[in-house]
Design a protein around this motif. Structure first.
Motif, short mmCIF file in Angstrom:
data_model
loop_
_atom_site.label_atom_id
_atom_site.label_comp_id
_atom_site.label_asym_id
_atom_site.label_seq_id
_atom_site.Cartn_x
_atom_site.Cartn_y
_atom_site.Cartn_z
N ALA A 1 46.62 40.94 36.76
CA ALA A 1 45.70 40.83 35.76
C ALA A 1 45.80 42.40 34.48
CB ALA A 1 44.52 40.87 36.35
N GLY A 2 45.81 41.94 33.73
CA GLY A 2 45.50 42.98 32.44
C GLY A 2 45.99 42.58 31.28
N LEU A 3 45.78 43.63 30.38
CA LEU A 3 45.97 43.84 29.01
C LEU A 3 47.77 44.40 28.99
CD1 LEU A 3 42.48 43.83 27.40
CD2 LEU A 3 44.12 42.20 27.43
N LYS A 4 48.56 43.95 28.31
CA LYS A 4 50.03 44.82 28.29
C LYS A 4 49.88 44.81 26.87
CE LYS A 4 52.86 40.99 28.46
NZ LYS A 4 53.97 40.11 28.94
N ALA A 5 49.72 44.90 25.80
CA ALA A 5 50.34 44.67 24.76
C ALA A 5 50.40 46.58 24.38
CB ALA A 5 49.85 44.12 23.77
N GLU B 1 39.35 49.25 25.01
CA GLU B 1 38.74 47.23 25.52
C GLU B 1 40.30 47.59 26.58
OE1 GLU B 1 38.70 44.18 24.66
OE2 GLU B 1 36.96 45.31 24.42
N TYR B 2 41.75 48.19 26.55
CA TYR B 2 43.39 48.51 27.62
C TYR B 2 41.84 49.14 29.20
CZ TYR B 2 45.94 45.91 25.02
OH TYR B 2 46.57 44.89 24.44
N TYR B 3 40.95 50.85 28.52
CA TYR B 3 40.58 51.61 30.02
C TYR B 3 39.14 50.64 30.66
CZ TYR B 3 42.94 55.33 28.40
OH TYR B 3 44.02 56.39 28.10
N GLY B 4 38.61 49.67 29.77
CA GLY B 4 37.55 49.44 30.53
C GLY B 4 38.34 47.81 30.98
N ASN B 5 38.77 46.91 30.28
CA ASN B 5 39.93 45.80 31.12
C ASN B 5 40.38 46.01 32.38
OD1 ASN B 5 39.71 42.52 30.99
ND2 ASN B 5 41.84 43.05 30.85
N LEU C 1 40.89 48.91 33.91
CA LEU C 1 40.38 49.59 35.35
C LEU C 1 39.36 49.39 35.63
CD1 LEU C 1 40.53 53.17 33.55
CD2 LEU C 1 42.39 52.17 34.34
N GLN C 2 38.46 48.70 34.43
CA GLN C 2 37.10 47.72 36.13
C GLN C 2 37.59 46.26 36.37
OE1 GLN C 2 34.81 47.01 32.54
NE2 GLN C 2 33.86 48.53 31.83
N SER C 3 38.94 45.70 35.78
CA SER C 3 39.20 44.85 36.95
C SER C 3 39.78 45.23 37.88
CB SER C 3 40.32 44.09 36.21
OG SER C 3 39.88 43.76 34.78
N LEU D 1 49.52 43.86 46.01
CA LEU D 1 50.98 45.05 45.83
C LEU D 1 50.24 45.25 44.02
CD1 LEU D 1 53.85 42.42 45.95
CD2 LEU D 1 53.83 45.27 47.53
N PHE D 2 50.72 46.13 43.44
CA PHE D 2 50.28 46.93 42.55
C PHE D 2 51.38 46.23 41.01
CE2 PHE D 2 49.42 49.08 38.13
CZ PHE D 2 48.69 48.27 37.61
N SER D 3 50.83 45.83 39.94
CA SER D 3 52.38 46.09 38.38
C SER D 3 51.95 46.82 38.14
CB SER D 3 51.78 43.89 37.36
OG SER D 3 51.68 43.55 38.33
#
Ligand code: NAD
Ligand code: WQD
Length: 338
Positions: free
Chosen positions: A81-85, A95-99, A101-103, A120-122
């Motif tokens: 899970a994460g934002l990827k653009a 938005e990216y650090y918040g989503n 990292l917090q996730s 496992l991490f993407s």
């Protein structure tokens, strides 16, 4: 064996759920559906003939996540899970650090509370410092990332290393993907980007489908054999199987390890267009445009460690990638909304 997959309805998540189910493992998926459709997992369940419980939730919602950990006894977690653009992350860094990292922090807290310590991490090839000699081995320098997206991957790697160091018995694999493309050969699941695709292959397939007029190649004056950028494209089914291999490795080992998931072979943008036309008998109109900011001339993996330690190699050819991408797009011209 029961695996929690975060970001499970997404492109790589859905293909990985399918491979985990085919392996005979049980899978539970969560996703906030910000960039995907639950239809992908309905189709995975149909293809495999196996149940696949799915919970629509945001990983930052620790209460909801805690309930999932209370309900199932997970043997491991795969965190997609994460934002990827990349470009969007430059415009909206918070938005990216918040989503992202917090996730991850929320997920790690839930894992610690539940006593689950296998993940496992993407991660991404984007964590490698620009300018390192090719091919990139896992010990190449990292950092100097060119986007907030890249920095989130770099920071999450560190968060997971530190969490594993503080919790004896944890086992973490940081999987650095190169350029995943293609789709399941059935054509039932595939990549379904929202809006104008940022990435090369979905742009090509949308041109082939008549959704876009023409591909713009971002720069023809790089220091590469034909002047266009070179990347290490790998089939998403090979990538998904890499997760099965890495999870099997984690069952036997503790601590943190890093693995490249790539083919070790680079292809240029022009070679990709030619291969797509040849594999599918369709024409892709293209024009040469200016360079895209942030692009580097060439990047490809040294996948030797994944081969020797995980026993994994990317087996599918460029022709397979092009054929399966088009098979998915042709059957689903508007993606999952078709
Ligand atoms: P994707 O967008 O299809 O999947 C990511 C999923 O995460 C989406 O379904 C989205 O809805 C979900 N999500 C985002 N934030 C969430 C949150 N807070 N809570 C719950 N769900 C959330 O992308 P993908 O291509 O399948 O990528 C999967 C992972 O692999 C990502 O972490 C991505 O950064 C990483 N990765 C992708 C590539 C690539 O080229 N596709 C390359 C390297 C790494
Ligand atoms: C490939 C090549 C473009 C679109 C990105 C992220 C990376 C990773 C994978 C997540 C480049 C060219 C593209 C187009 C083009 N993701 N191109 N016309 O940039 O290698 O990697 O996705 O971690 O972090 O940066 O992949 O598919 O965007 O581009 O000419 O319309 O195709 O310039 O040379 P990239 P991509």
């Amino acid at each position: 064996m029961t695996v929690l997959v975060t970001g499970g309805t997404g492109y790589i998540g859905s293909h990985t759920c399918l491979e985990l189910l085919e392996k005979g493992w049980d899978v539970v998926a969560v996703d906030n559906l910000s960039n995907s459709s639950p239809e992908s997992l309905r189709r995975v369940s149909e293809l495999t003939g196996r149940p696949l419980p799915f919970f629509p939730l945001d990983l930052r919602d620790e209460t909801a996540l805690g309930q999932i950990f209370g309900r199932y006894a997970f043997d491991g977690v795969i965190h997609f899970a994460g934002l990827k653009a990349v470009g969007e992350s430059v415009a909206q860094p918070l938005e990216y650090y918040g989503n992202n990292l917090q996730s991850t922090v929320s997920l790690c807290r839930a894992m610690v509370r539940a006593g689950v310590g296998r993940v496992l991490f993407s991660s991404s090839a984007t964590v490698y410092a620009p300018g390192s000699p090719l091919p990139l081995g896992e010990d190449a320098p990292t950092g100097g990332c060119t986007s907030p997206y890249g920095w989130t991957k770099w920071m999450i790697e560190q968060i997971l290393r530190d969490t594993a160091a503080a919790n004896p018995g944890w086992s973490v694999a940081l999987l650095r993907y190169f350029n995943p493309v293609g789709a399941h050969p059935s054509g039932r699941i595939g990549e379904d980007p929202r809006g104008i695709p940022n990435n090369l292959m979905p742009y090509i397939t949308q041109v082939a489908a008549g959704r876009r007029e023409c591909l713009t190649i971002f720069g023809g004056d790089y220091d590469t054999p034909d002047g266009t950028c070179v990347r290490d494209y790998l089939h998403v089914v090979d990538l998904a199987r890499g997760h099965v291999a890495a999870m099997e490795y984690l069952l036997e080992h503790t601590g943190t390890e890093t693995f490249n998931l790539g083919t070790g072979r680079g292809y240029s943008v022009r070679e990709m267009v030619d291969a797509f036309e040849r594999a599918n008998g369709v024409r892709i109109p293209w024009r040469m445009g200016p360079r895209r900011p942030g692009d580097v001339a060439a990047i490809y993996a040294n996948p030797a460690k994944s081969r020797s330690v995980l026993g994994w190699t990317a087996e599918r050819t460029l022709e397979d990638m092009c054929r399966d991408s088009w098979n998915w797009q042709r059957q689903n011209p508007q993606g999952y909304e078709t």
